[in-house]
Design a protein around this motif. Structure first.
Motif, PDB file in Angstrom:
ATOM      1  N   LEU A 213      -3.618  -3.751  -7.092  1.00 13.37           N
ATOM      2  CA  LEU A 213      -3.644  -4.408  -5.775  1.00 13.37           C
ATOM      3  C   LEU A 213      -4.954  -5.156  -5.574  1.00 13.37           C
ATOM      4  O   LEU A 213      -4.979  -6.271  -5.050  1.00 13.37           O
ATOM      5  CB  LEU A 213      -3.493  -3.367  -4.659  1.00 13.37           C
ATOM      6  N   LEU A 214      -6.050  -4.518  -6.009  1.00 15.50           N
ATOM      7  CA  LEU A 214      -7.367  -5.141  -5.879  1.00 15.50           C
ATOM      8  C   LEU A 214      -7.388  -6.478  -6.614  1.00 15.50           C
ATOM      9  O   LEU A 214      -7.831  -7.496  -6.075  1.00 15.50           O
ATOM     10  CB  LEU A 214      -8.407  -4.189  -6.485  1.00 15.50           C
TER      11      LEU A 214
ATOM     12  N   PHE B 251      -3.825   0.955  -7.313  1.00 16.06           N
ATOM     13  CA  PHE B 251      -4.720   0.279  -6.370  1.00 16.06           C
ATOM     14  C   PHE B 251      -5.625  -0.710  -7.075  1.00 16.06           C
ATOM     15  O   PHE B 251      -6.024  -1.719  -6.475  1.00 16.06           O
ATOM     16  CB  PHE B 251      -5.501   1.301  -5.544  1.00 16.06           C
ATOM     17  N   LEU B 252      -5.940  -0.464  -8.335  1.00 19.89           N
ATOM     18  CA  LEU B 252      -6.688  -1.453  -9.104  1.00 19.89           C
ATOM     19  C   LEU B 252      -5.869  -2.735  -9.205  1.00 19.89           C
ATOM     20  O   LEU B 252      -6.392  -3.847  -9.027  1.00 19.89           O
ATOM     21  CB  LEU B 252      -7.007  -0.905 -10.495  1.00 19.89           C
TER      22      LEU B 252
ATOM     23  N   VAL C 165       0.839  -1.199   0.000  1.00 17.60           N
ATOM     24  CA  VAL C 165       0.000   0.000   0.000  1.00 17.60           C
ATOM     25  C   VAL C 165       0.876   1.252   0.000  1.00 17.60           C
ATOM     26  O   VAL C 165       0.646   2.200  -0.748  1.00 17.60           O
ATOM     27  CB  VAL C 165      -0.938  -0.005   1.216  1.00 17.60           C
TER      28      VAL C 165
ATOM     29  N   TYR D  91      -5.299  -9.126  -4.781  1.00 19.35           N
ATOM     30  CA  TYR D  91      -5.979  -9.738  -3.640  1.00 19.35           C
ATOM     31  C   TYR D  91      -7.105 -10.659  -4.087  1.00 19.35           C
ATOM     32  O   TYR D  91      -7.328 -11.719  -3.484  1.00 19.35           O
ATOM     33  CB  TYR D  91      -6.489  -8.665  -2.689  1.00 19.35           C
TER      34      TYR D  91
END
Lengths: 268, 293
Positions: free
Chosen positions: B255-256, B252-253, B225, B259
């Motif tokens: 990272l999404l 962040f997309l 992050v 996950y």
């Protein structure tokens, strides 16, 4: 300064009413209690609004996942997977930066970058996905006999759904949904740690607790205060949902009622 | 990294992207993915151990021990987890420093709480003021792991406590009838049988643990992050060879997606494990397998 004055000054600080400047030194217990309590307003705001609006989308998503239409079914399943499979923390970050990049496109997106709307939307979608899965599970376990009885009475379509399927689904899902509500309130503490700025230091309870812990280097006072407030909030939620649970089960004999089993163990 | 990356401004899009994604800073974000895996690899067994201790002490017949176990399970569950993460990191740090302070500087007379400061003598500081950077980072990571283990230990304790109670009582009574002591019953009968009951809860916990890893960022560890925020921010040509606008949304997309893939793979693996464990068991899941065969 007496404690009453502190409460008058800081009681509504988190929504911008009262004293502007946060205390700088000599932090008293009263100040900590008041400010952290004032921050709870935001936790309750996020929790209540997301829960109430999310309930309807959750019902829709559960029906969608259970429907025979493959498009609806896939779309709902993906929606649930998207929000349940990824951390809420990352969802907040992504949404914030998404709204930030949309901002130049149109002034409509201005309020979305502030927490009161942007974070609320994320929480709304998130709780809709989690509750949608709970409702879907309950929908799958509606007894077949109930539906057959409704058919025998000549009910079908909307009236069967409204009078038989939906109440039974709620009854079955309610204990799990209570837990979901509690977690949603816990999850609201993430908002101000995930990109969304606390404008003029108007934050939620954890924001203020963290503020005091940073200023005093003493985590042993603000965090237990926060814990106290949250345990109180949890008890209120359990009480309210218990009342609804009683109403949902009011026609059943005492021993057939579903007990509210409290299970608290999920982060998102 | 590649040989054609000498002058990024002259490259076309694809080559530029290849160069951009392999800069030194991007290597840092890829290594921080391993930090996440490392955290999971250490935390999962530690939390399980904490949970086992918590659950077995909650079952204890020695009242104070059982109270401690039950309080451990109850408190951590009633309060937002993130509050615990923020709390334990400072509290543990101060606890360690205070213990070292008491041992190493016994003739220190001042209070360690001075106004708004927490003061211990210099040689009790953790890590020492002159320690190299990596020691600081490792210590921070260690605190994070311990915090995760304590919080998730309570969740695991809850699951294991439930699983221990799910083992059929007759099994334990039979063992007692054979003259086993309480300790023998616990280790030979209860513990081997409880795992099947614990697995659904534990696999749920694993999913939750995966989803809690981004909170490392809040504990001051330079994790994915942190790097996504760093690298995604707008860069001007003055400071870097790869100027770009605000790309944090895309980071962040990514990272999404990371996950989502991670939880999906875990789901599939855990389903396989469950299938193996329930094979031949006298439960509904075991029956279903028998009928299918």
């Amino acid at each position: 300064m007496s404690c009453w004055e502190t409460i008058a000054d800081y009681g509504l600080r988190s929504i911008g009413i009262g004293e502007r400047v946060l205390p700088r030194e000599g932090f008293t217990l009263c100040q900590q209690f008041t400010l952290i309590g004032s921050g709870m307003i935001w936790n309750i705001y996020f929790g209540v609004l997301a829960l109430c609006s999310g309930f309807f989308l959750a019902t829709a998503v559960a029906l969608g996942k259970a429907s025979r239409n493959p498009v609806l079914q896939k779309a709902s399943a993906w929606f649930i997977f998207l929000f349940r499979g990824s951390p809420l923390f990352i969802q907040f970050f992504f949404a914030y930066f998404l709204f930030l990049s949309l901002k130049p496109v149109s002034p409509i997106f201005d309020p979305f970058t502030s927490a009161w709307l942007g974070a609320l939307i994320v929480l709304f979608l998130n709780t809709a996905a989690y509750s949608g899965e709970i409702f879907y599970g309950a929908l799958q376990s509606v007894p077949r006999g109930d539906i057959e009885a409704a058919d025998a009475y000549g009910m079908s379509g909307w009236s069967r759904f409204k009078r038989i399927t939906w109440p039974t689904m709620l009854r079955l899902a309610w204990p799990a949904y209570t837990n979901e509500a509690i977690f949603l309130f816990h999850a609201t503490t993430l908002v101000y740690f995930s990109g969304f700025p606390a404008w003029q230091q108007r934050g939620d309870a954890l924001y203020y607790a963290n503020f005091f812990a940073d200023k005093t280097f003493n985590p042993f006072i603000p965090y237990p205060i926060l814990a106290f407030y949250f345990i109180l909030l949890t008890l209120v939620i359990i009480g309210l949902f218990g009342l609804i649970n009683r109403r949902l089960n009011r026609h059943l004999p005492q021993e057939n009622r579903r007990k509210m089993a409290l299970k608290l163990n999920i982060i998102r | 990294m590649f040989s054609f990356c000498v002058d990024p401004a002259s490259l076309d899009d694809l080559a530029w992207m290849a160069c951009y994604l392999t800069t030194g800073k991007h290597m840092a974000i890829y290594t921080s993915v391993f930090t996440v895996f490392l955290l999971l690899a250490i935390t999962a067994p530690t939390a399980l151990a904490f949970g086992f201790l918590g659950a077995s002490s909650a079952r204890s017949h020695f009242a104070p021990l059982s109270w401690i176990g039950k309080a451990y399970i109850a408190i951590v569950r009633g309060v937002p987890d993130i509050a615990f993460f923020l709390f334990f990191v400072i509290a543990l740090d101060q606890l360690f420093e205070w213990i070292r302070h008491e041992i190493k500087c016994p003739d220190w007379t001042d209070s360690i709480w001075q106004g708004n400061d927490f003061v211990v003598c210099d040689i009790a500081k953790l890590p020492l003021g002159n320690a190299p950077q990596w020691v600081h980072e490792t210590y921070g990571f260690f605190l994070a792991v311990l915090t995760f283990a304590i919080v998730f230990g309570a969740f695991a304790a809850n699951v294991l406590y439930g699983a221990m109670r799910a083992v059929p009582q007759n099994q334990l009574e039979t063992a007692e009838a054979y003259g086993m002591t309480r300790r023998q019953v616990f280790w030979r009968i209860l513990v081997p049988q409880m795992w099947v009951y614990a697995l659904p809860g534990l696999s749920n916990l694993w999913m939750v643990l995966i989803k809690a890893t981004p909170l490392l960022f809040l504990l001051g560890v330079e994790d994915i992050v942190y790097w996504a925020r760093e690298l995604g921010g707008a860069k001007t040509a003055r400071f870097t060879d790869y100027p770009h606008g605000d790309w944090r949304m895309w980071y962040f997309l990514a990272l999404l997606v990371f996950y989502l893939l991670f939880t999906r793979v875990s789901e599939i693996v855990l389903d396989k494990v469950m299938l193996r464990l329930t094979h031949g068991q006298a439960t509904l899941a075991g029956d279903a397998q028998r009928k299918a065969a």
